[in-house]
Design an enzyme around this catalytic site. Structure first.
Site, PDB file in Angstrom:
ATOM      1  N   LYS A  23     -15.586  59.951  22.680  1.00  0.00           N
ATOM      2  CA  LYS A  23     -14.930  60.197  21.456  1.00  0.00           C
ATOM      3  C   LYS A  23     -15.434  59.016  20.426  1.00  0.00           C
ATOM      4  CE  LYS A  23     -10.499  61.985  19.876  1.00  0.00           C
ATOM      5  NZ  LYS A  23      -9.251  61.956  20.142  1.00  0.00           N
TER       6      LYS A  23
HETATM    7  C1  E4P Z   1      -6.950  64.058  19.171  1.00  0.00           C
HETATM    8  O1  E4P Z   1      -8.125  64.180  19.520  1.00  0.00           O
HETATM    9  C2  E4P Z   1      -6.489  63.104  18.018  1.00  0.00           C
HETATM   10  O2  E4P Z   1      -6.858  62.096  18.118  1.00  0.00           O
HETATM   11  C3  E4P Z   1      -4.980  63.639  17.690  1.00  0.00           C
HETATM   12  O3  E4P Z   1      -4.974  65.056  17.773  1.00  0.00           O
HETATM   13  C4  E4P Z   1      -4.798  63.048  16.633  1.00  0.00           C
HETATM   14  O4  E4P Z   1      -3.357  63.738  16.379  1.00  0.00           O
HETATM   15  P1  E4P Z   1      -2.301  62.851  15.373  1.00  0.00           P
HETATM   16  O5  E4P Z   1      -2.727  63.151  14.046  1.00  0.00           O
HETATM   17  O6  E4P Z   1      -0.910  63.578  15.503  1.00  0.00           O
HETATM   18  O7  E4P Z   1      -2.102  61.326  15.738  1.00  0.00           O
END
Ligand code: E4P
Length: 215
Positions: free
Chosen positions: A83
């Site tokens: 990521k």
């Molecule tokens: C996933 O890949 C993301 O990092 C996550 O969905 C972010 O979610 P949030 O906005 O609830 O922190």
């Protein structure tokens, strides 16, 4: 449509896996900070539970650092997806990862123009954060619609991974639009299943079943 669980908590991941609806897992440093384990150990443990793409995020912000970290993460398991933040140095690294056969999830996407550049760099997944756009009075699902349309227009292979999902309506809308994946907290996965008429109907059937003569 693929469903990933958005969690770094191994107990939650096991619970979702047991429900039989999970295709993969996304994590981020905030989620893993709650797991209380070193990142590599936490990701390795998750890979033992779910046989699907497992996103593990780098924390470097320069291409060379992102490449070094990402290659280390990719060594943990064949299912690891690196990521990478949606910044210029991130996209440089994404292009090199693509050439090396390392899958990437480009994260922190908040605009269609960002998503188009990520696809051009060779991202495997793009993660638009719908909930965080809603949080500032935007319309997160409009972004999913735009990205899906743009990727279809030019036949990009990058998959749209709807992230920052807060409730079941986000999930259903993402599916109607044709997003490839939604990553959901366990709470939302459970909410998808619930319907009061199912519970009322089941209670009625079980009550009536007791009235059926046994012989
Ligand atoms: C996933 O890949 C993301 O990092 C996550 O969905 C972010 O979610 P949030 O906005 O609830 O922190």
């Amino acid at each position: 449509m693929k469903i990933f669980i958005d969690s770094g908590d191994i107990a939650e991941i096991k619970e979702a896996q047991a429900m039989g609806v999970i295709d993969g897992v996304t994590t981020n440093p905030s989620l893993l900070s709650k797991a209380g384990k070193p990142t590599k150990a936490a990701i390795a443990e998750i890979c033992e539970v779910v046989d699907g793409p497992i996103s593990a995020e780098v924390v470097g912000v320069e291409a060379q650092e992102i490449l070094r970290e990402g290659r280390e993460l990719a060594k943990i398991h064949k299912n690891v997806v690196v990521k990478v933040p949606l910044i210029d140095e991130g996209l440089k690294a994404v292009r090199i990862f693509a050439a090396e056969g390392i899958k990437t999830n480009v994260t922190l996407c908040f605009s269609a123009s960002q998503a188009l550049l990520a696809a051009k760099a060779g991202a495997t997944y793009i993660s638009p954060f719908v909930g965080r756009i809603d949080d500032i009075s935007g319309e997160g699902m409009d972004l999913i619609q735009q990205i899906v349309q743009i990727y279809r227009n030019y036949e990009f292979k990058t998959e749209v991974l709807t992230a920052s999902v807060r409730h079941p309506v986000h999930f259903v809308q993402a599916a109607l639009i044709g997003a490839h994946v939604a990553t959901l907290p366990l709470k939302v996965i459970k909410q998808l299943l619930k319907h009061p008429l199912t519970d009322i109907g089941l209670a009625q059937f079980l009550a009536d079943a007791k009235k059926i003569p046994q012989s």
